[in-house]
Enzyme design. Structure first.
Site, mmCIF file in Angstrom:
data_model
loop_
_atom_site.group_PDB
_atom_site.id
_atom_site.type_symbol
_atom_site.label_atom_id
_atom_site.label_comp_id
_atom_site.label_asym_id
_atom_site.label_seq_id
_atom_site.Cartn_x
_atom_site.Cartn_y
_atom_site.Cartn_z
ATOM 1 N N ARG A 56 43.705 74.531 2.185
ATOM 2 C CA ARG A 56 43.209 74.863 0.836
ATOM 3 C C ARG A 56 42.272 76.052 0.946
ATOM 4 N NH1 ARG A 56 39.000 71.191 -2.740
ATOM 5 N NH2 ARG A 56 37.477 72.588 -1.807
ATOM 6 N N TYR A 87 30.724 77.889 -6.304
ATOM 7 C CA TYR A 87 32.049 77.417 -6.679
ATOM 8 C C TYR A 87 32.910 76.947 -5.495
ATOM 9 C CZ TYR A 87 36.838 77.298 -8.213
ATOM 10 O OH TYR A 87 38.120 76.895 -8.443
ATOM 11 N N ASP A 112 41.989 74.575 -5.447
ATOM 12 C CA ASP A 112 41.382 73.645 -6.394
ATOM 13 C C ASP A 112 40.628 74.444 -7.460
ATOM 14 O OD1 ASP A 112 40.118 71.565 -7.689
ATOM 15 O OD2 ASP A 112 39.290 70.639 -5.869
ATOM 16 N N HIS A 159 38.997 73.039 -9.908
ATOM 17 C CA HIS A 159 37.858 72.207 -10.328
ATOM 18 C C HIS A 159 37.718 72.159 -11.855
ATOM 19 C CE1 HIS A 159 36.253 71.234 -6.390
ATOM 20 N NE2 HIS A 159 36.370 72.492 -6.029
ATOM 21 N N GLU A 180 45.335 72.488 -7.901
ATOM 22 C CA GLU A 180 44.686 71.212 -8.211
ATOM 23 C C GLU A 180 43.709 71.341 -9.376
ATOM 24 O OE1 GLU A 180 42.423 69.749 -4.900
ATOM 25 O OE2 GLU A 180 41.231 68.480 -6.213
ATOM 26 N N GLU A 225 41.718 63.103 -8.955
ATOM 27 C CA GLU A 225 40.673 62.582 -8.062
ATOM 28 C C GLU A 225 39.594 61.814 -8.813
ATOM 29 O OE1 GLU A 225 39.438 66.278 -6.187
ATOM 30 O OE2 GLU A 225 37.554 66.224 -7.278
ATOM 31 N N ARG A 256 46.328 62.476 -7.244
ATOM 32 C CA ARG A 256 45.258 62.560 -6.251
ATOM 33 C C ARG A 256 44.252 61.407 -6.320
ATOM 34 N NH1 ARG A 256 43.632 65.900 -3.188
ATOM 35 N NH2 ARG A 256 41.563 66.190 -4.094
ATOM 36 N N GLU A 270 44.268 65.282 1.812
ATOM 37 C CA GLU A 270 43.132 66.198 1.991
ATOM 38 C C GLU A 270 42.284 65.693 3.154
ATOM 39 O OE1 GLU A 270 40.388 66.090 -1.279
ATOM 40 O OE2 GLU A 270 39.624 68.098 -0.842
ATOM 41 N N TRP A 298 32.301 70.768 -14.234
ATOM 42 C CA TRP A 298 32.109 70.977 -12.790
ATOM 43 C C TRP A 298 33.393 70.614 -12.092
ATOM 44 C CZ3 TRP A 298 30.061 73.423 -9.041
ATOM 45 C CH2 TRP A 298 30.312 72.971 -7.722
#
Ligand code: KDG
Ligand code: MG
Length: 405
Positions: free
Chosen positions: A147, A159, A212, A214, A238, A264, A285, A341, A405
């Site tokens: 990643r 970040y 990702d 986020h 992601e 996640e 995830r 991951e 976030w």
């Protein structure tokens, strides 16, 4: 066989972890991960006050019934605190089941579907050059998937990268109040394709690359990013958008062939139902700890498999080695496993508290053959590392608007 005692152990070997230990009248015990990053004590209190008393005297091998009792019996269903607490109990019961039968948990789930669990590493950096140096090192070590996350130029905050180049574990374990980071979608969109362009130019197309977001974009922005990244052939993008409104992913899907991953922060299969049924995502995830344990992860995996969705459980440093080992068993079994991951083997402090054996070969974690989950704890060592309140950062747009976030 009866449950005689439930211990809730909170410690901070560099970052906070909550662990449940379930003891039985036959001397066998099991452990589970109850860590909810930044909200650790809420889960600890839920377990101590509301769950532990109900478990005393129950048969630990009635795993499904205990799960249903804690889920349906509370009236108040779902949510990260409840499901992390239930997840830890469930993991501990599967651990007991494995120890009693002298079998690794993957065997109890249905046996091996593969000889190794492919993982993706994290190459972070404050410049493209630094990310690519780290990527090169992972490729040299035999990783098959990495990643890439990079600091966005001219944006305050880091970040998804290593703040001040601190150790990743330390980074997420020492914030007495939430720090604030700035976010600018245009700066990000102008920059990220270049990171992947240079990665492909330098390392070619044999390595799997992931990224990702986020949850920082809207669906149409995510669709645009997915299109921009198509030439660089990502394994998945992601959390390109929050999934509170699951239809957002269908919108992204209409525009791009970049594979999509999310989940996640999901706690139940219901969080992913529409996403999976409409085949709007490619990878789910959900984590064993935050998703309610091994019992619902098995159901999620079967449901996802019916819709061509593969498992890619969350594996950040806020999941303890107990969850890591539980994932290893689920992934060894799950016919629709995709990728795991993996952020490494833990620090010396973490490995003093958690005892486990993790073997990696050619970018794959090898199945654990120990009975149960194959992980133990050192309660004396835990006492050395006291809990300390810590938060994830929050994110604001340049005009001050609070962002994801
Ligand atoms: O607790 C939140 C972290 O686990 C999260 O920020 C890490 O997004 C993450 C990931 O994909 O590992
Ligand atoms: Mg993530």
């Amino acid at each position: 066989m009866k449950i005689t005692n439930v211990k809730v152990l909170v410690c901070r070997p560099g970052r906070n972890f909550v662990t449940v230990k379930i003891e039985t009248d036959e001397g066998v015990y099991g452990i589970g991960d109850a860590t909810l990053n930044g909200r650790e004590m809420a889960v600890a209190a839920y377990l101590e006050e509301h769950i532990a008393p109900c478990l005393i005297g129950k048969d630990p091998l009635q795993i499904e019934d205990v799960w249903q009792y804690l889920f349906k019996g509370a009236y108040w269903r779902k949510g990260p605190v409840t499901m992390t607490a239930i997840g830890a109990v469930d993991m501990a019961l599967w651990d007991i089941f494995g120890k009693v039968t002298n079998m690794p948990v993957y065997q109890l789930l249905g046996g091996k579907s593969r000889h190794g669990v492919t993982v993706y590493a994290h190459a972070n950096g404050e410049s493209i050059e630094e990310v690519l140096t780290n990527l090169g090192q992972f490729i040299d070590q035999g990783y098959k998937a990495v990643r890439l996350q990079c600091t966005i130029p001219n944006q305050k905050g880091t970040y998804g990268t290593l703040e001040g180049k601190k150790n990743y574990y330390e980074l997420q374990g020492n914030r007495p109040l939430p720090p604030e980071n700035e976010w600018c979608t245009r700066k990000y969109m102008n920059f990220i394709p270049e990171l992947f362009k240079q990665a492909r130019e330098q390392f070619g197309y044999d390595i799997e690359l992931l990224h990702d977001v986020h949850s920082r974009l809207t669906p149409i922005e995510a669709a645009k990013l997915g299109k921009m990244l198509e030439p660089y052939d990502l394994m998945f993008l992601e959390d390109s958008v929050t999934a509170d409104n699951q239809q957002g992913y269908a919108q992204i899907r209409q525009h791009t062939t970049t594979p999509l991953a999310v989940g996640e922060i999901f706690n139940t299969v219901w969080d992913a139902k529409e996403l999976i049924e409409t085949q709007s995502i490619d990878y789910i995830r959900t984590a064993v700890s935050h998703g309610g344990g091994i019992t619902p992860m098995r159901k999620l995996s079967d449901f996802a498999a019916m819709h061509h969705v593969r498992m890619a459980p969350h594996g950040a440093p806020d999941l303890s080695p107990i969850a890591t080992m539980a994932h290893l068993h689920i992934n060894t079994w799950a016919p629709n496993f995709g990728i795991q991951e993996f952020v490494g083997f833990g620090t010396d402090e973490i490995n003093e508290v958690f005892k486990y054996e993790l073997n990696i070969k050619n970018g794959m974690l090898l199945p654990s053959e120990a009975p149960g989950l194959g992980v133990d704890i050192d309660e004396e060592a835990m006492k050395k590392y006291e809990y300390k309140r810590s938060y994830l950062p929050v994110s604001r747009l340049e005009d001050g608007t609070l962002w994801n976030w």
